[in-house]
Structure formats: C-alpha cells, structure tokens
Design a protein around this motif. Structure first.
Motif, PDB file in Angstrom:
ATOM      1  N   ALA A  33       0.841  -1.197   0.000  1.00 49.75           N
ATOM      2  CA  ALA A  33       0.000   0.000   0.000  1.00 49.75           C
ATOM      3  C   ALA A  33       0.874   1.244   0.000  1.00 49.75           C
ATOM      4  O   ALA A  33       0.607   2.213  -0.726  1.00 49.75           O
ATOM      5  CB  ALA A  33      -0.932  -0.010   1.214  1.00 49.75           C
ATOM      6  N   ALA A  34       1.939   1.226   0.800  1.00 52.52           N
ATOM      7  CA  ALA A  34       2.842   2.379   0.855  1.00 52.52           C
ATOM      8  C   ALA A  34       3.545   2.582  -0.485  1.00 52.52           C
ATOM      9  O   ALA A  34       3.691   3.706  -0.955  1.00 52.52           O
ATOM     10  CB  ALA A  34       3.866   2.181   1.975  1.00 52.52           C
ATOM     11  N   VAL A  35       3.942   1.473  -1.103  1.00 53.97           N
ATOM     12  CA  VAL A  35       4.648   1.553  -2.382  1.00 53.97           C
ATOM     13  C   VAL A  35       3.739   2.148  -3.460  1.00 53.97           C
ATOM     14  O   VAL A  35       4.160   2.972  -4.270  1.00 53.97           O
ATOM     15  CB  VAL A  35       5.143   0.145  -2.815  1.00 53.97           C
ATOM     16  CG1 VAL A  35       5.617   0.153  -4.262  1.00 53.97           C
ATOM     17  CG2 VAL A  35       6.265  -0.321  -1.890  1.00 53.97           C
ATOM     18  N   THR A  36       2.451   1.716  -3.477  1.00 54.76           N
ATOM     19  CA  THR A  36       1.561   2.126  -4.557  1.00 54.76           C
ATOM     20  C   THR A  36       0.705   3.327  -4.185  1.00 54.76           C
ATOM     21  O   THR A  36      -0.048   3.830  -5.011  1.00 54.76           O
ATOM     22  CB  THR A  36       0.626   0.961  -4.963  1.00 54.76           C
ATOM     23  OG1 THR A  36      -0.059   0.508  -3.782  1.00 54.76           O
ATOM     24  CG2 THR A  36       1.410  -0.192  -5.546  1.00 54.76           C
ATOM     25  N   GLY A  37       0.804   3.779  -2.945  1.00 53.67           N
ATOM     26  CA  GLY A  37       0.047   4.958  -2.537  1.00 53.67           C
ATOM     27  C   GLY A  37      -1.438   4.713  -2.381  1.00 53.67           C
ATOM     28  O   GLY A  37      -2.250   5.580  -2.699  1.00 53.67           O
ATOM     29  N   THR A  38      -1.818   3.507  -1.919  1.00 57.88           N
ATOM     30  CA  THR A  38      -3.235   3.260  -1.616  1.00 57.88           C
ATOM     31  C   THR A  38      -3.321   2.762  -0.176  1.00 57.88           C
ATOM     32  O   THR A  38      -2.362   2.861   0.578  1.00 57.88           O
ATOM     33  CB  THR A  38      -3.839   2.196  -2.560  1.00 57.88           C
ATOM     34  OG1 THR A  38      -3.190   0.958  -2.320  1.00 57.88           O
ATOM     35  CG2 THR A  38      -3.679   2.578  -4.007  1.00 57.88           C
TER      36      THR A  38
END
Lengths: 204, 166
Positions: free
Chosen positions: B129-134
């Motif tokens: 989630a942190a990597v993809t911004g969700t």
C-alpha cells in the motif's frame, strides 16, 4: 498422493534462473563502474597460501585479506570504515590478480600497483612506507623497521603496524622477523609467512 | 542504527525477488533493464538509506518506478503503469511456468501490482500500500481479485507440469 498447490503458493515459488542473475550482476558491475558509484570492487584469487580477498577503490588497492581473517568480516568492516557501496567486480582487480599470480609463480619480485593506504594512519602508515623498501628475498627485523620509521624504541608499535597491515603480500610484512631470528607472527598464519619466505628464497 | 551491509549482500539477498517483481510487471527484455536500473539507482543511493528502512520495500519501490519508466518509454505517454506492451516473443528466461507469468502480466494494473509485490516480492499488504500509494485494505482486495482472476485464467488448476507427470 499429490495435493494441488494453490495459485498463491505457485506464485511464491516462481523461480528465476541463477544464470540470469549472474548475467544481470555482471551488467550491474559494468554500469556501476561506468557511473562512478562503485566505491569498492573486490574479487578473490586462489594462491598457495589460500584464497586471497582483493579489494580496490578507484584510488588503488585497498585491502588484501587471508582466508583466516574471514572475507565476509573484512568486507563488512570495509563497508563500515570506507563505504557500503561494495560489489564483487573482478574487472577492476584484473591487474592485481595478474601480478599476484605472477608473484606466486616466482615470475615477479615487486608489485607495480597503485595502493590506497587510507586504512593505515600515522606511525603505522610510515612503517608500511618503509616496509615497501625491503627487497624481495631480503628480511629485516621489527627493531630495524622501527628505527627506519624514525622511532627506534617503538618496536612493539612496528610489530602492530605489521599485524594490522591492510595489504599483506603486496606490502611485504612477511619479510620482517624477530630480532632473535624467530620468524614471528603473521596475520595469515606462521605457515603462510614461512611459505612466502621460502618462495622468495627460490625454494618453494 | 545497525551497520550497513556491503551492497553485494543486498544484491545476493534481494536480486531474485526484484527480478520476479520486474518480470511480473514487464516482458522479459524490459524486465532485465528495469532490474539493472533498479540496482544501479539503489547502489548510488545506498549510503543515504535509513538503516531502519525495509530494504525490500525500498527496492520494490525503485523497481516499480523503473517499470513505469520502461512502460512510458514504450508508449511515449505519461500514463502511470500503462497497459502492457505485447510480449516481445523472447522465450521466458529460467522458465518453469510460462502460463503463470503470462497470466500475471495480463492482470489489470492494480491487481498485477498487488499480486506482484505481495506474492512475488514478499511484501506485506501494508508495505505494498505504501509503495503504490493506496490503503492496505484496497491492496488486499486487489490481491484477492487478482488471485481469483488467475485461478479463472488457469482453469482453477495451478499444478505444475512436473507434478502432473509425477
């Protein structure tokens, strides 16, 4: 009795080929060298005194280490003391490997390499400078070495400069003997020291 | 702050994982380029890496950015994680499950990323989630949808060829 693996576990076990990783590693070595982000390149070379680790910065040869020092431990220390940008990258070490192999084959009596002496400071560094003047096949003593480095009474300090020599074999601390004629300690082990001395006497 | 490992150790520990992620996102030749770019960038920035950071999450973040760059270069359109280009026809290197790789690459972007980072990259959903911004919930949902799609594509049978022959 085979059980069908789930999609999840099949995904977790999707393999990549080690040959692909080796090829990509070589590509990374070249690119890192080209971009100037490879602070320390290293390789190993097999010799009669065991595998030697050779590590170099762009300034020159930084470290030579014997098996008994633990190559991984030496690399970890270099990452701490110099830079963690460390890669196994044999290309930079090619001239070093060539000269080391010639030396052990008895075809070379001196090393013609750029050295990076940043791991030795102060008195130790001046001891190493004088060590480089001890000729192939000759020997000296810790006392004489201390005197040559300008501190005749610093015999123990001269001994510890040899014991912490970051570039053994290339900077010939194996040519330093005890004043009583004993061969003395060596960071690669006494056997390795005797072997190097025998090689240089032409008796290997 | 722990001591920093020699970068060679980082490549040894995470090289295979990052290659799996790159291959899930890109066709083989582009995946190789993305892997190279990822580790070259990582090497350059390595001394500044926060010693408490997840090295795996950091590498996957860089790999994702490199994959997006590759896809943009292909499509010449600034669309984040654009649709995949056609497979370049090269044989899959080190291939055991061409069907599975192909099925992963055929997933919609969000499902593909969620599946790639979690199952191939080994990241927890929170890190994905942190990597993809969700959010972690959205990522978990996308991964579940992705798995369901893969199961449908592959006919609900994920058995390897070796196992079928055994």
């Amino acid at each position: 009795m085979t059980t069908t693996p789930t999609i999840e576990s099949s995904l977790t076990h999707l393999a990549v080929d080690t040959a692909d990783l080796a090829r990509l590693h070589r590509r990374l070595e070249d690119a890192a060298e080209r971009d100037g982000v490879l602070d320390i390149a290293y390789t190993t070379v097999a010799t009669p005194v065991g595998d030697l680790l050779l590590a170099a910065t762009t300034d020159g040869l930084l470290r030579v280490a014997f098996d008994c020092e633990g190559h991984d431990a030496v690399l970890a220390a270099l990452a701490e003391q110099v830079s963690p940008r460390v890669l196994r990258s044999p290309a930079r070490l090619e001239p070093v490997v060539r000269e080391v192999e010639e030396y052990f084959a008895g075809h070379r009596t001196g090393f013609d390499l750029r050295l990076d002496l940043r791991l030795a400071r102060g008195f130790r560094r001046s001891v190493l400078a004088h060590l480089r003047e001890v000729a192939y096949g000759a020997t000296t003593t810790y006392a004489a070495l201390a005197a040559a480095a300008g501190s005749p009474r610093a015999v123990r300090a001269a001994g510890s400069a040899c014991a912490t020599n970051p570039l053994p074999v290339v900077v010939p601390c194996h040519r330093v003997l005890r004043s009583d004629g004993h061969v003395g300690q060596y960071l690669g082990g006494v056997q390795a020291k005797e072997r190097l001395l025998a090689l240089e006497r032409g008796a290997a | 702050m722990g001591p920093m490992k020699p970068f060679e150790q980082v490549v040894a520990d995470h090289g295979a994982t990052v290659l799996r992620v790159c291959r899930a996102l890109l066709p083989p030749a582009d995946a190789d380029d993305a892997w190279s770019e990822t580790f070259l960038s990582a090497l350059a920035a390595y001394p500044r890496l926060d010693a408490t950071a997840s090295v795996e999450g950091w590498l996957v973040t860089i790999a994702r950015r490199k994959a997006i760059d590759q896809l943009r270069a292909r499509s010449r359109q600034p669309v984040p994680v654009a649709e995949l280009p056609e497979d370049d026809g090269r044989p899959e290197p080190g291939e055991a499950r061409p069907d599975l790789w192909a099925a992963v690459r055929a997933l919609p972007t969000r499902q593909r990323e969620a599946v790639a980072y979690h199952y191939l990259g080994g990241l927890p959903h929170t890190e994905t989630a942190a990597v993809t911004g969700t959010t972690a919930a959205a990522t978990r949902r996308a991964a579940a949808d992705g798995i369901r799609n893969l199961r449908r594509t592959l006919g609900g049978d994920a058995t390897t060829r070796q196992e079928r022959e055994a």
